[in-house]
Write a protein that holds these residues in place. Structure first.
Motif, PDB file in Angstrom:
ATOM      1  N   UNK A  12       2.272 -70.091 -30.097  1.00 26.37           N
ATOM      2  CA  UNK A  12       3.548 -70.594 -30.596  1.00 26.37           C
ATOM      3  C   UNK A  12       3.400 -71.156 -32.010  1.00 26.37           C
ATOM      4  N   UNK A  13       2.332 -71.906 -32.244  1.00 27.28           N
ATOM      5  CA  UNK A  13       2.118 -72.455 -33.587  1.00 27.28           C
ATOM      6  C   UNK A  13       1.722 -71.349 -34.573  1.00 27.28           C
ATOM      7  N   UNK A  14       0.979 -70.360 -34.096  1.00 22.99           N
ATOM      8  CA  UNK A  14       0.583 -69.249 -34.969  1.00 22.99           C
ATOM      9  C   UNK A  14       1.793 -68.436 -35.395  1.00 22.99           C
ATOM     10  N   UNK A  15       2.747 -68.265 -34.488  1.00 24.15           N
ATOM     11  CA  UNK A  15       3.954 -67.499 -34.824  1.00 24.15           C
ATOM     12  C   UNK A  15       4.659 -68.097 -36.025  1.00 24.15           C
ATOM     13  N   UNK A  16       4.828 -69.420 -36.024  1.00 24.65           N
ATOM     14  CA  UNK A  16       5.570 -70.053 -37.103  1.00 24.65           C
ATOM     15  C   UNK A  16       4.875 -69.873 -38.439  1.00 24.65           C
TER      16      UNK A  16
END
Length: 224
Positions: free
Chosen positions: A76-80
């Motif tokens: 989820x953090x990598x997506x942003x």
């Protein structure tokens, strides 16, 4: 597990000992003693151990311990971060959601250990199949997510098709009763937020599952 923590710790302690040497023996002119190396080795050993603990904590905070893919929080953090880069460079980001068909049957028939072996097998296969910059994550249960930065127009026609073919061909040899269903969405074409894009990919994946189920049912009827 990466060595970043250990490398940084060793570097800091090594620099400290270089400064210590020049300060005491060059600047102050104190006589050099052999115990300098003993203390240096002791400090380096402590630094290595502390760095290793940091690396372990970081690894288990980012990775799924069973499959060695990234965990849900990390993806989820990598997506942003990746989405921001793609937006700045006017590129697209592909989000692939993959689900194993008949996975419950493996657990019920052969036990959860066999199911765990299958999940690790799939994770290894995905990591080997995708590109270096792609990110593979276990989303939960028998679902995986793959982030494909800067995907091209051939994302659907080539990448998804080849991935699907590779998975099903490999599974047919090792786990004949199991198949894979894939759904995908593209940022920013189909949404801005991660959850919105996951929902789009989930809907596409279940359409894929329905087509597979219908094809199997038709085949069974024909054979009958």
């Amino acid at each position: 597990m990466k060595f970043n923590g250990r490398i940084i710790a060793i570097g800091v302690v090594g620099l400290f000992n270089v400064i210590r040497y020049f300060y005491y023996h060059q600047y102050l002119g104190l006589p050099f003693e052999a115990n300098f190396f003993v203390l240096t080795a002791f400090f380096l050993a402590i630094a290595w151990w502390c760095g290793k603990q940091f690396d372990r904590v970081k690894y288990f905070s980012e990775k799924d311990p069973l499959t060695d893919t990234y965990n849900r929080r990390t993806i989820e953090s990598s997506f942003q971060k990746i989405a921001n880069v793609c937006k700045r460079e006017n590129k697209k980001l592909g989000i692939i959601l993959l689900d194993l068909n008949n996975f419950k049957q493996i657990n019920d028939t052969y036990g959860h250990q066999k199911g765990d072996e299958l999940l690790k097998y799939i994770a290894t296969l995905l990591i080997k199949t995708v590109k270096k910059d792609d990110i593979v994550s276990r989303w939960g249960g028998d679902e995986f997510i793959i982030l494909v930065p800067k995907c091209t127009e051939r994302f659907n026609s080539e990448f998804i098709r080849q991935l699907h073919q590779t998975l099903n061909n490999t599974l047919s040899d090792s786990f004949p009763s199991v198949g894979a269903s894939i759904g995908f969405s593209i940022y920013p074409d189909e949404g801005q937020g991660f959850q919105e894009l996951i929902q789009k990919a989930d809907e596409a994946m279940y359409q894929n599952k329905s087509h597979i189920s219908a094809a199997v049912a038709k085949s069974d009827t024909t054979n009958f």
